[in-house]
Scaffold this active site. Structure first.
Site, mmCIF file in Angstrom:
data_model
loop_
_atom_site.group_PDB
_atom_site.id
_atom_site.type_symbol
_atom_site.label_atom_id
_atom_site.label_comp_id
_atom_site.label_asym_id
_atom_site.label_seq_id
_atom_site.Cartn_x
_atom_site.Cartn_y
_atom_site.Cartn_z
ATOM 1 N N HIS A 152 84.840 54.132 25.278
ATOM 2 C CA HIS A 152 84.507 54.905 24.064
ATOM 3 C C HIS A 152 83.564 56.050 24.434
ATOM 4 C CE1 HIS A 152 83.889 54.808 19.497
ATOM 5 N NE2 HIS A 152 83.068 55.770 19.909
ATOM 6 N N HIS A 194 83.296 60.377 23.758
ATOM 7 C CA HIS A 194 83.833 61.626 23.199
ATOM 8 C C HIS A 194 83.609 62.722 24.238
ATOM 9 C CE1 HIS A 194 84.130 59.917 19.065
ATOM 10 N NE2 HIS A 194 83.193 59.126 19.553
ATOM 11 N N HIS A 199 87.303 54.283 14.668
ATOM 12 C CA HIS A 199 85.888 54.073 14.364
ATOM 13 C C HIS A 199 85.779 53.355 13.014
ATOM 14 C CE1 HIS A 199 85.124 57.110 17.436
ATOM 15 N NE2 HIS A 199 83.826 57.022 17.272
ATOM 16 N N GLU A 257 80.511 51.249 11.655
ATOM 17 C CA GLU A 257 79.332 51.914 12.218
ATOM 18 C C GLU A 257 78.446 52.332 11.037
ATOM 19 O OE1 GLU A 257 80.121 55.750 13.967
ATOM 20 O OE2 GLU A 257 78.241 55.818 15.091
ATOM 21 N N ASP A 304 78.308 59.336 23.043
ATOM 22 C CA ASP A 304 77.997 60.760 23.291
ATOM 23 C C ASP A 304 76.694 60.790 24.102
ATOM 24 O OD1 ASP A 304 79.958 61.931 21.086
ATOM 25 O OD2 ASP A 304 78.789 60.359 20.118
HETATM 26 N N1 ADE Z 1 82.131 61.689 16.949
HETATM 27 C C1 ADE Z 1 81.331 61.669 18.001
HETATM 28 N N2 ADE Z 1 80.567 60.580 17.992
HETATM 29 C C2 ADE Z 1 80.899 59.865 16.901
HETATM 30 C C3 ADE Z 1 80.468 58.643 16.337
HETATM 31 N N3 ADE Z 1 79.516 57.897 16.897
HETATM 32 N N4 ADE Z 1 81.039 58.236 15.192
HETATM 33 C C4 ADE Z 1 81.972 58.985 14.627
HETATM 34 N N5 ADE Z 1 82.427 60.131 15.124
HETATM 35 C C5 ADE Z 1 81.889 60.580 16.250
HETATM 36 ZN ZN ZN Z 2 82.365 57.401 18.795
#
Ligand code: ADE
Ligand code: ZN
Length: 327
Positions: free
Chosen positions: A9, A11, A189, A192, A271
């Site tokens: 996971h 991005h 996703h 969260e 990220d």
């Molecule tokens: N895009 C980048 N990081 C993200 C995250 N943690 N949740 C949703 N979209 C994302």
């Molecule tokens: Zn993500």
């Protein structure tokens, strides 16, 4: 921690080192100075502001060549952390604006950088094409077409990122059906920013086999049991959740409890520069917080590789790298 790692996971734009983005902005004379803090890191106030900063950073990535350089810069960091296999989210929204022929060019550049990194850094890359939820279901359909047309050895999956509070997973069913029919494996996703029902919705309406984050399943122990029984894999990103304030600290993060209850958890960074983390740091903090030893981390790496969307030959090539007797 120097153990071999598998990351599911990540991005691609979200993994861009801030110095890399600043350098490109200067080259192109694009003013995005407002997204950086005084120390040069990315500056944002909360998740929704993070999404805006993310999109501003991405605005300097305007050519396939930029993505080639970005991919190499990102994989260099992965390799330093001991990652041997990585799946990254790729968004045609940012790579060519959902135009299929532009997307093919961006994808070619990213894949070529992946091949180069495999040769020189020993990290294998695969892509998961991902529409952005808050851009809406119609744009997601164009993204799904890009994904279906390029599904294969490198593009192995389809996902959904962006603001979880906008719309419902079911709004994207057409896109997920198209991706499934093209042979892509599915993740989304959920869990969260919204609770257990968002995970149930994604599993029911999109028929995904992995959930991005999914940590808020812990608020419903019946769901936790269901995830464990059905072998649903969670792409857990603890450092991201803590940096964004979902949990107050490492010991309070539910990954320990989810693991104890038999859920297939994996560990990723999401990220990494935004959250001041790396895969090595995630492992170190988890070892401290939950007293996890090498055996637990090796089991997590095997679970991750089993859940990877790559073809069986690639999996078989990576598997020995995760074992203790590997040179
Ligand atoms: N895009 C980048 N990081 C993200 C995250 N943690 N949740 C949703 N979209 C994302
Ligand atoms: Zn993500």
């Amino acid at each position: 921690m120097t153990l071999p790692k598998v990351e599911l996971h990540l991005h691609l734009e979200g993994a861009a080192p801030p110095a890399f983005i600043r350098g490109l902005a200067q080259e192109k004379r694009i003013d995005i100075s407002g997204i950086f803090a005084a120390d040069g890191s990315y500056a944002y106030t909360d998740f929704w502001h993070f999404l805006k900063v993310y999109e501003a950073a991405t605005s300097v990535l305007t050519s396939p060549e930029d993505y080639h350089r970005l991919t190499l810069a990102v994989l260099e960091e992965s390799a330093k952390s001991g990652v041997v296999y990585c799946e990254t989210f790729l968004s045609p929204d940012f790579c060519g604006g959902r135009d299929l022929s532009a997307w093919r060019e961006y994808l070619h550049a990213i894949e070529e950088a992946g091949t180069q990194a495999e040769r020189t850094m020993g990290v294998t890359l695969r892509g998961i094409v991902t529409p952005i939820r808050h851009f809406g279901p119609e744009k997601a359909k164009q993204v799904a077409l890009c994904a279906a047309e390029t599904a294969g050895r490198f593009v192995v999956g389809f996902g959904l990122a962006g603001d979880e509070k906008v719309g419902k997973p079911g709004d994207f069913a057409w896109s997920f059906d198209m991706a499934r029919e093209a042979g892509l494996r599915l993740t989304c996703h959920a869990g969260e920013w919204l609770g257990p029902d968002s995970i149930r919705d994604a599993l029911r309406d999109l028929r995904v086999e992995r959930i991005g984050h999914g940590v808020r399943a812990i608020e419903d122990l019946a769901l936790v049991d269901e995830l464990a029984e059905n072998g649903v894999v969670l792409e857990v990103c603890p450092g991201s959740n803590i940096a964004l304030g979902i949990y107050p600290g490492w010991r309070k993060h539910p990954i320990g409890e989810l693991h104890r209850r038999g859920v297939k958890v994996t560990v990723s960074t999401d990220d990494p520069p935004f959250f001041h983390t790396t895969m090595a740091r995630e492992y170190d903090r988890l070892a401290e917080a939950f007293d996890w030893d090498e055996g637990v981390f090796r089991e997590i790496a095997r679970t991750s590789l089993d859940a990877a969307f790559c073809d069986p030959d690639t999996r078989a090539r990576i598997a020995p790298l995760l074992e203790p007797d590997h040179a």
